[in-house]
Design a protein around this motif. Sequence first.
Motif, PDB file in Angstrom:
ATOM      1  N   THR A  34       0.840  -1.198   0.000  1.00 46.72           N
ATOM      2  CA  THR A  34       0.000   0.000   0.000  1.00 46.72           C
ATOM      3  C   THR A  34       0.873   1.245   0.000  1.00 46.72           C
ATOM      4  O   THR A  34       1.879   1.310   0.706  1.00 46.72           O
ATOM      5  CB  THR A  34      -0.916   0.014   1.242  1.00 46.72           C
ATOM      6  N   ILE A  35       0.496   2.246  -0.786  1.00 37.42           N
ATOM      7  CA  ILE A  35       1.240   3.507  -0.789  1.00 37.42           C
ATOM      8  C   ILE A  35       1.019   4.209   0.544  1.00 37.42           C
ATOM      9  O   ILE A  35      -0.116   4.516   0.916  1.00 37.42           O
ATOM     10  CB  ILE A  35       0.804   4.423  -1.945  1.00 37.42           C
ATOM     11  N   ALA A  36       2.100   4.442   1.262  1.00 39.28           N
ATOM     12  CA  ALA A  36       2.025   5.089   2.569  1.00 39.28           C
ATOM     13  C   ALA A  36       2.193   6.596   2.476  1.00 39.28           C
ATOM     14  O   ALA A  36       1.524   7.353   3.187  1.00 39.28           O
ATOM     15  CB  ALA A  36       3.092   4.518   3.494  1.00 39.28           C
ATOM     16  N   VAL A  38       3.044  10.056  -0.182  1.00 43.85           N
ATOM     17  CA  VAL A  38       3.224  10.721  -1.474  1.00 43.85           C
ATOM     18  C   VAL A  38       3.785  12.104  -1.193  1.00 43.85           C
ATOM     19  O   VAL A  38       3.237  12.851  -0.377  1.00 43.85           O
ATOM     20  CB  VAL A  38       1.892  10.855  -2.248  1.00 43.85           C
ATOM     21  N   THR A  49       6.769   8.404  -4.269  1.00 43.50           N
ATOM     22  CA  THR A  49       5.882   7.631  -3.411  1.00 43.50           C
ATOM     23  C   THR A  49       6.680   6.563  -2.675  1.00 43.50           C
ATOM     24  O   THR A  49       7.730   6.110  -3.143  1.00 43.50           O
ATOM     25  CB  THR A  49       4.765   6.948  -4.219  1.00 43.50           C
ATOM     26  N   THR A  51       5.810   2.887  -0.562  1.00 47.06           N
ATOM     27  CA  THR A  51       4.919   1.898   0.023  1.00 47.06           C
ATOM     28  C   THR A  51       5.261   1.761   1.500  1.00 47.06           C
ATOM     29  O   THR A  51       6.294   2.258   1.968  1.00 47.06           O
ATOM     30  CB  THR A  51       5.070   0.532  -0.654  1.00 47.06           C
ATOM     31  N   TYR A  52       4.411   1.072   2.242  1.00 51.18           N
ATOM     32  CA  TYR A  52       4.730   0.863   3.659  1.00 51.18           C
ATOM     33  C   TYR A  52       6.019   0.075   3.828  1.00 51.18           C
ATOM     34  O   TYR A  52       6.817   0.344   4.735  1.00 51.18           O
ATOM     35  CB  TYR A  52       3.568   0.172   4.383  1.00 51.18           C
ATOM     36  N   VAL A 220      -7.195   7.764   1.575  1.00 51.51           N
ATOM     37  CA  VAL A 220      -6.174   8.785   1.358  1.00 51.51           C
ATOM     38  C   VAL A 220      -6.508  10.029   2.177  1.00 51.51           C
ATOM     39  O   VAL A 220      -7.675  10.442   2.241  1.00 51.51           O
ATOM     40  CB  VAL A 220      -6.077   9.146  -0.136  1.00 51.51           C
ATOM     41  N   THR A 246      -3.027   6.275   3.036  1.00 47.15           N
ATOM     42  CA  THR A 246      -2.011   7.044   2.309  1.00 47.15           C
ATOM     43  C   THR A 246      -2.048   8.491   2.760  1.00 47.15           C
ATOM     44  O   THR A 246      -3.120   9.106   2.807  1.00 47.15           O
ATOM     45  CB  THR A 246      -2.269   6.975   0.796  1.00 47.15           C
ATOM     46  N   TYR A 265      -5.636  12.261  -6.310  1.00 47.17           N
ATOM     47  CA  TYR A 265      -5.462  11.167  -5.352  1.00 47.17           C
ATOM     48  C   TYR A 265      -6.753  10.761  -4.654  1.00 47.17           C
ATOM     49  O   TYR A 265      -6.746   9.779  -3.904  1.00 47.17           O
ATOM     50  CB  TYR A 265      -4.388  11.541  -4.324  1.00 47.17           C
TER      51      TYR A 265
END
Length: 327
Positions: A34-36, A38, A49, A51-52, A220, A246, A265
Amino acid sequence: MSLPSFHDADVSRPLTDITIGQLLRDAAAEAPETIALVAGFADTSLRRTWTYSELLTQSEWTARALLHHFSPGERVVIWAPNVPEWVLLEFGCALAGLVLVTANPALRAPELAYIARQSGASGLIHTDELRGTDVASIARTVSDEVGTIRHTICINTFDTFLDSADQSVTLPTVQATDAAQIQYTSGTTGFPKGALLHHRGLSNNARFVYENLSFPTGSVAINPMPMFHTAGCVLGTLGPVWMRGTMVLVPAFDPGLVLDLIEQYRPTLVAGVPTMLIALLDHPTLATRDLSSLTTIMSGGAPVPAPLVRRIDALGPKVSIVFGQTE
């Protein structure tokens, strides 16, 4: 006259004994791809970006680089605007057992020296320049003045700083009751006073706020709040981590940029002080923007007037007002 009775579950929830570092580790274990984070720069070529999984790896690397210069328990001032390295340093200090001292990047040398001296800081982390000010020069002056500062780190050479990390170093065991940050009051009635905050308090503060907001898991949040304040580095940063969501970090508030980020986003949450929200509502392109993803606007830091709440309500999102105990 008898008072109404409430079940404990209705009025309180138990605290979770967790450190900021463990919070990130848990998120990386549960949602590694998952994108943590940005970095929401206006120049899209500069956007990055994490990820976790990547955020944890880089935060642990940052922690080991910090431990090359400092020992667990020491205090390190960060004097910088909203840059992604701020987030890495927040988690890095937490993982290294260091106490992060946050300083408004708008401070000048005497104010910064006061905070560094009063907190007993061993280090100073800064940017190169900000809005035409030679920040690096001021940092050198303050470092020379404050006898406890042994090492300064410039964020603009962050990769070089990371190269100092010894990856064989074992990170220390950090307790939830250990100090994590020192935040300074505004000092409107005297010198600013440092509030010593521990991991458990900061982590649970973010958790309770985001649970009360019913922030959906994996959603987000756009964070234009200054990172030197708990609104930015606690609610805006740790809240999404609790929900495996995110955070889109806004480097400096600009209403047009925030609207761009909302459309790109698709956040459910945007935070902002009232002046920020007014600027968004008054932006000439607002009527043409797709804000349909938003369910919550979080505000505070100043009185939130009823007419502003009604204007936001007309757009659809609910308004949630938060404030710090010092207010």
